[in-house]
Every structure is written in C-alpha cells, then in structure tokens.
Design an enzyme around this catalytic site. Structure first.
Site, short mmCIF file in Angstrom:
data_model
loop_
_atom_site.label_atom_id
_atom_site.label_comp_id
_atom_site.label_asym_id
_atom_site.label_seq_id
_atom_site.Cartn_x
_atom_site.Cartn_y
_atom_site.Cartn_z
N ASP A 64 -39.27 90.34 -14.13
CA ASP A 64 -39.18 91.03 -12.84
C ASP A 64 -39.88 90.28 -11.70
O ASP A 64 -39.69 90.58 -10.54
CB ASP A 64 -39.78 92.45 -12.94
CG ASP A 64 -41.18 92.44 -13.53
OD1 ASP A 64 -41.72 91.35 -13.81
OD2 ASP A 64 -41.76 93.54 -13.72
N HIS A 65 -40.72 89.31 -12.03
CA HIS A 65 -41.49 88.61 -10.99
C HIS A 65 -40.78 87.35 -10.51
O HIS A 65 -40.58 87.14 -9.33
CB HIS A 65 -42.87 88.22 -11.52
CG HIS A 65 -43.87 89.33 -11.58
ND1 HIS A 65 -43.71 90.45 -12.35
CD2 HIS A 65 -45.06 89.49 -10.95
CE1 HIS A 65 -44.76 91.25 -12.19
NE2 HIS A 65 -45.59 90.69 -11.34
N ASP A 119 -50.38 93.00 -16.95
CA ASP A 119 -50.20 93.17 -15.51
C ASP A 119 -51.17 94.26 -15.09
O ASP A 119 -51.30 95.29 -15.76
CB ASP A 119 -48.76 93.58 -15.19
CG ASP A 119 -48.53 93.51 -13.70
OD1 ASP A 119 -47.95 92.51 -13.24
OD2 ASP A 119 -48.95 94.45 -12.98
N ARG A 379 -50.81 96.08 -2.56
CA ARG A 379 -51.78 95.04 -2.21
C ARG A 379 -51.43 94.43 -0.86
O ARG A 379 -50.26 94.11 -0.63
CB ARG A 379 -51.81 93.93 -3.27
CG ARG A 379 -52.46 94.42 -4.52
CD ARG A 379 -52.74 93.34 -5.53
NE ARG A 379 -53.49 93.96 -6.61
CZ ARG A 379 -53.30 93.74 -7.91
NH1 ARG A 379 -52.40 92.86 -8.30
NH2 ARG A 379 -54.02 94.36 -8.79
N SER A 532 -55.24 91.11 -9.58
CA SER A 532 -54.28 91.00 -10.67
C SER A 532 -54.94 90.72 -12.01
O SER A 532 -56.14 90.44 -12.10
CB SER A 532 -53.29 89.88 -10.37
OG SER A 532 -53.86 88.64 -10.77
N ARG A 534 -53.84 88.22 -13.76
CA ARG A 534 -53.38 86.87 -14.12
C ARG A 534 -54.49 86.02 -14.73
O ARG A 534 -55.50 85.72 -14.10
CB ARG A 534 -52.72 86.17 -12.91
CG ARG A 534 -53.62 85.74 -11.80
CD ARG A 534 -52.80 85.28 -10.60
NE ARG A 534 -52.05 86.39 -10.03
CZ ARG A 534 -51.86 86.60 -8.73
NH1 ARG A 534 -52.31 85.75 -7.85
NH2 ARG A 534 -51.19 87.65 -8.29
C1 MIC Z 1 -49.69 91.19 -8.90
O1 MIC Z 1 -49.31 92.28 -8.45
O2 MIC Z 1 -50.58 90.50 -8.39
C2 MIC Z 1 -49.04 90.68 -10.18
C3 MIC Z 1 -48.27 89.47 -9.82
O3 MIC Z 1 -48.17 91.65 -10.69
C4 MIC Z 1 -50.17 90.39 -11.18
C5 MIC Z 1 -49.74 89.71 -12.40
C6 MIC Z 1 -49.53 88.25 -12.21
O4 MIC Z 1 -50.26 87.60 -11.49
O5 MIC Z 1 -48.58 87.74 -12.84
C7 MIC Z 1 -50.97 91.62 -11.61
O6 MIC Z 1 -51.06 92.57 -10.87
O7 MIC Z 1 -51.58 91.61 -12.69
FE1 SF4 Z 2 -44.77 93.40 -9.20
FE2 SF4 Z 2 -47.42 93.25 -9.17
FE3 SF4 Z 2 -46.07 93.89 -6.97
FE4 SF4 Z 2 -46.16 95.60 -8.94
S1 SF4 Z 2 -47.88 94.88 -7.73
S2 SF4 Z 2 -44.35 95.06 -7.77
S3 SF4 Z 2 -46.11 94.27 -10.72
S4 SF4 Z 2 -46.02 91.93 -8.06
#
Ligand code: MIC
Ligand code: SF4
Length: 638
Positions: A64-65, A119, A379, A532, A534
């Site tokens: 999905d990313h 995630d 975010r 995140s 990550r």
């Molecule tokens: C995000 O919202 O920052 C992400 C991308 O979903 C991350 C995961 C990632 O960095 O792949 C998260 O929230 O954990």
């Molecule tokens: Fe995707 Fe992370 Fe954004 Fe949720 S917060 S939509 S998991 S990138």
C-alpha cells in the site's frame, strides 16, 4: 480487584513477566501485518530465521505504500512480497486492495486478539477491541517465527467519553483534543483505553480513527471495548462469527483518567509541524488553502468518503484548490461507487487517487511551494509531503470538504445542514485481491529483483565505544527526520543505497561524515525517534557505523529498533549535559559492564557525563551480539 480491558487481553496472552507497569513482559502474538515499505526487510529477516511457515494464527502482507512504480524497484518489491508470502503461509493483499490498517479492520481484525504490525498505525485495530501494537519489522518477523513479543507493561489511561458529538464535530476532533491535552510524547509506554456512555454513539471506523492516531501520542496502543457496535460492524462485514463481547471489569483500576464531554468539542486542526499543535477551526478561519488531501489510514472509511461526497454534492471544488481523495480500501471504493457517491466526487472536481497511502507518505500529490495543504491524515511533520516548505494541517474529512469548496479554512458549523450518512448495514464485499497461500509452499521460488539487497548484519559490540559526535539534534526528532521516506521510499529493500540519505533533511553531510569518521554518536533531546516504526531509522545508521544514541528520552518503537540493530540507546542522567556536547566532540564510553555505572567521557572538552539505559538483560545480550539477528545466530550455534 477487577481488570481493565488492556490487562485482560495481556493476561490472556502473557508468556513471561509480571503485569506491573514498567516491568518487562512478553506476550503471544495471534496476528501480524506488514506493509511493503517495512515488509521487504521483515521478510528478509524472517527468511534469515530459517522457519519454513509462519506460526501465527494469521499473517497478512499488504502492499500500500510503494505503488508509484516509476521503475522496476516497486514492482520488484511487490513480486518478492507476493512470492515470499505464498512460500511461507502468509496472506497477500495485492497493491490496489487498500491501506493495510483499513483492510485489516474490514477483513481480518478480531476482538480480543493480539496484532503486531510493522507499521506504527497498527493500533487502528484497537477500534475493534484488539491489542494492536506497532513494531519494527524484525520484531514482526520474530513473531511470525513464533517468538513472543517483549514490551514494557504499559500503564493504562482511561478516557471516559460522555455526551454526544455535535453536528460537524467528529471522531477526528476527539483524538485531536486528546493530542492537544496529552502531547506527542504524553503516551509513551501507555495504553489509552476508551470507555463511558458516549461509546455507543461511535461506530467502529470512528473508533479506529481515534485508535489510529493514538500512535501520535507515542502510546503503545489504544483500545475500545468490543460491544454491540462492534458486532454490527462485523455483521456488516459478514464476519459476526469473529465477534466476542469484551469490556473492562466494573471495578477495574487505571493509572490515570481523562474525562471528555463530546458535546463541548468543536472542529479542530493540528497545525504545522506537529500533530499536537492543535487549534480550533474558528481560529484558522479565512486562511487560504491550496490543496486538500482526503484519505490515509486515519480517515478513509466508507462514511468518511461518503460524507465528503454529500458535502460536495452539487457544488464545485474552489478554482484555487486541488482536491485529492484516496479511499482507504477497494471495499470503500466499491461501496461509494455502488451507492452513487463516487459520481458526486467526480462531478465536484475531486481527483480520485489510488486506494493507498499516497500523499500521506509523500508518494505523489505534493503541495505547491509554501502551500497550505489540509489533510485528513495523522502526521504533518515538516517535509513529509515532499514539498519542504509546505504547511500541513490535519483535520476531519468534514472540515476538509468544506475548505475544498470555500478555498479557505471555514468553520463547517456555518456551512449548512450536516449531511446524514450512516454506516452500511451490509458492505459489498469482494476479496478477490486477497491471495491465500497454498497449504504447501515449499516448491515456490521467491523472486528477487536487483533492488532486493542482502540484509546487513551488525557486528558484536566492543568493550569501549569511541568516536565523534556526528550530529546534535533537538526535541521530538521524528523517524522522518532520521530516515526520510517520500522519494526515497523505493530504496527500502536496499540498505546501502538508502543509508546515503540518513538525516538528509536535517544535515545533508551526515551520511558522508559518518562514513568518513567510521561511525560515531548521535545526540538528541526529548522523544527522540517518534513517529513511524521504520526500522531503517536504526538499520541505516547501524550500516553507517553509529555506535550509540545519547538523548534525553526515546520514543518506544525507535528504542526497540535501536536494540534490534545493536545500537546502544542511552539517556542523560542529568538532562543539562545534553547541551554540553557539540558536533565533532570526541566521546568515549566504557561499556564492558552495561549493568554498572556508565560514564561518557568527552575528550574534546575534558568533561564527563553520567548516562543510563532501560535495557533488560536479554536486550543487553542482543546489543552485545550486534543486534537481534546476530544474537539469534549465536544462540542457535551455541
Ligand atoms: C508512516 O506513516 O510514517 C509509515 C510510512 O506508514 C511508517 C512505516 C514506514 O516507514 O514504512 C509507520 O508509520 O510506521
Ligand atoms: Fe500509510 Fe502510514 Fe500514512 Fe497510514 S500513516 S496512510 S500507514 S503512510
């Protein structure tokens, strides 16, 4: 003495430790989820563990990313994920099927179960009464291999909701109000447990908006009871068999209580650049907007999108505004199409984007220079949108829709009648983009394109750490600061390439300096590593030779990721010492006894500082081995 809901679920899954706040516990994990941006690493790590089939009740791999597919990198990742899932007994949700958290809520989440996801917004599942926790990919790989998940027993904050939401005030405003009161670091090592008479007025997707954004509090997770509302949602998904009733005992004890009368709330927005910078829409009225983005795992359910369509019905998006809508899942898309909402969106001039994270993680739909972008996301960190000087505001879909029409922030309560949109009693369901693994995957060949680089392993820790200070950063540094996503997201399965961009938005020279100096130290303030899950924010610094991170306080998931990759996480005993260290100072730390007194010697300034850590004996062993994978290898060879 009764138990609260969090304690009940933990008790039913407890493998080791005592359920006392702050003590180390481990719990059995029933379900896991991964998404592609963290999943490629997680499955490389799972492979390294040498287990042929996942040992969980259910493991799902979502894509999905990374779906822009500008070249071979994204589709190569997808092929790797698809084949690795088939081989090892993992359910695969194809690109286009939706955002992991939305789809998991719809199709897989079960009250009372534990869910570990790579995630940070995995706690969305708390809206269904799950104990759903975000973690680094390696922890999820370990859970898939059957290991329990270790965490600090969280304190439990009871949030008592009373009254009823007024028209135009939504679940998003509830969580923004919690964020305003609690801040982005207020929730570390806590679970927010929702209760009170207003619960029955909040549907599961509304509850999930709240638990989703509990991640922005830094909380371990958030949880709602499983009640008749939950049953109705599962019925609408054709999954009533998955329902159980689950609630706290009436005499349960909590660490703290927050009271919130919903009838007193008003429409809110989180202002640049942190989710806790909350103001009322009243205060922002008149501020012109250039972009509106509706979607993300926070606010992309059927009702969210259908309500936006009803507000836009017969109207036009303002000429100066670009409106992008990403439905949370293919199910949402299908149902808004069937019920005629899709047409209303298109007629009003909305741009319908894919059912993915998209603009939320800087994958397309970037705002213009210095643009005001109003988003229903979770975010609003600086630079996350892909445009360095854009200003991101986080709001409800209702506020976003009204701003799209007016071209400026407008208190929606002035706008007219609040459109009545109910959750469906029965969703149209089509699971054809969900691929189940064969009973025996042993013959499946895993496809590994050139972007799937081998997994780097850490080296055992020396008895003395010495080197230069590579960077000094302030409070609330996010993993987006440490390891930018956006245009670099396709490099997630290629650590040597991705590591070139560590801290790029903060200090362009960081990666070169770290390499030239053969590694060294990172100095930070409060809540270091928030945001995140990550693990690249630890893995890539490890690759560059970072030995220890010295800060005032850590965010939970990042702390665990540092341990997993063999970087020593230390906190200043005296917070003032933080400001005594400068870039390039030469530091030395004797780490031969990590259970003893630890002193950092600043050779450049001839000073010393006392530091501490909160590591368990097992975590100390992991760090000494050079990280979790090296630790497992050493254990297996012993
Ligand atoms: C995000 O919202 O920052 C992400 C991308 O979903 C991350 C995961 C990632 O960095 O792949 C998260 O929230 O954990
Ligand atoms: Fe995707 Fe992370 Fe954004 Fe949720 S917060 S939509 S998991 S990138």
């Amino acid at each position: 003495m009764g138990l609260n809901l969090t304690q009940k679920i933990i008790k039913a899954h407890l493998i080791s430790g005592e359920m006392k706040p702050q003590s180390q516990i481990s719990i059995r994990i029933d379900q896991t989820l991964t998404q592609d941006a963290t999943g490629t690493m997680a499955y490389l790590q799972f492979e390294a563990l040498g287990v042929s089939r996942v040992k969980t009740e259910l493991s799902v791999s979502y894509v999905d990313h990374n779906t822009m597919q500008e070249d071979f990198k994204n589709p190569d990742d997808h092929e790797f994920l698809r084949t690795v899932a088939s081989k090892h007994g993992i359910v695969f949700s194809k690109p286009g099927n939706g955002i992991c958290h939305q789809v998991h809520l719809e199709r897989f989440g079960k009250p009372g179960k534990t869910l570990l996801g790579s995630d940070s917004h995995t706690p969305t599942g708390g809206g269904l009464g799950m104990l759903a926790i975000g973690a680094g990919g390696l922890d999820v790989a370990m859970a898939m291999a059957g290991s329990p998940y270790s965490l600090k027993m969280p304190g439990v904050v009871r949030v008592v909701l009373t009254g009823e939401l007024p028209a135009w005030v939504t679940a998003k405003d509830i969580i923004l109000e919690v964020l305003r009161r609690e801040t982005v670091k207020g929730g570390v090592d806590k679970v927010y447990e929702y209760s009170g008479p207003a619960l029955k007025t909040l549907t599961v997707p509304e509850r999930a908006t709240i638990t989703n954004m509990g991640a922005e509090l830094g909380a371990t997770c958030s949880v709602f009871p499983s009640d008749d509302v939950t049953l109705n949602f599962l019925k609408a998904q054709g999954r009533e068999k998955d329902w159980i009733r689950l609630e706290a005992d009436s005499d349960a004890i909590y660490d703290r209580e927050i009271q919130m009368d919903l009838s007193k709330l008003e429409p809110l927005a989180a202002c640049p650049h942190m989710p806790d910078q909350v103001k009322s829409i009243r205060e922002l009225e008149g501020l012109e907007v250039q972009q509106i983005a509706i979607g993300s795992c926070t606010n992309s359910s059927f009702v969210d999108i259908a309500r936006v369509a009803s507000i836009l019905d017969g109207r036009q998006v303002h000429p100066n505004v670009s409106l992008g809508i990403s439905p949370g899942s293919r199910q949402v898309l299908l149902n808004i199409a069937e019920k005629g909402y899709y047409q209303k969106l298109v007629k009003a001039g909305a741009r319908i984007l894919e059912c993915t994270c998209g603009p939320c993680i800087g994958q397309g739909f970037a705002p213009p220079t210095a643009g005001v972008s109003v988003r229903t996301f979770n975010r609003n960190f600086e630079k996350r949108s892909g445009t360095a000087d854009a200003k991101l505001y986080l709001v409800s879909p209702e506020v976003a829709a009204v701003a799209a029409i007016e071209g400026k922030f407008t208190d929606p309560r002035k706008f007219g009648n609040y459109p009545k949109v109910q959750m469906l009693e029965k969703f149209s369901i089509d699971d054809s983009m969900i691929i189940y693994p064969p009973a025996d995957g042993s013959k499946i060949t895993i496809k590994r394109g050139p972007n799937i680089a081998p997994l780097p392993l850490g080296k055992p820790m020396a008895s003395e750490l010495s080197g230069e200070t590579l960077i000094v950063v302030g409070d609330n540094i996010t993993t987006d600061h440490i390891m930018p996503a956006g245009k670099y997201l396709p490099l997630r399965s290629n650590v040597p390439e991705y590591a070139k961009h560590v801290f790029e938005g903060v200090d362009k020279e960081f990666a070169n300096r770290a390499k030239a100096k053969n590694g060294g130290f990172i100095i930070g303030g409060e809540n270091y590593g928030q945001g995140s899950s990550r693990e690249h924010a630890a893995l890539c610094p490890m690759y560059l030779g970072v030995k220890a991170v010295l800060v005032k306080t850590f965010a939970r998931i990042h702390l665990a990721n540092l341990v997993n990759f063999g970087i020593l996480p230390l906190t200043f005993k005296n917070a003032d010492d933080y400001s005594k260290i400068s870039l390039s100072d030469h530091l030395e730390i004797d780490v031969s006894n990590l259970n003893g007194k630890l002193t950092v010697k600043n050779q450049t300034k001839n000073q010393s500082y006392e530091v501490a850590h909160s590591l368990s004996d097992r975590e100390i062993e992991i760090i000494k081995s050079g990280g979790q994978l090296s630790y497992e290898k050493m254990k297996n060879n012993a």
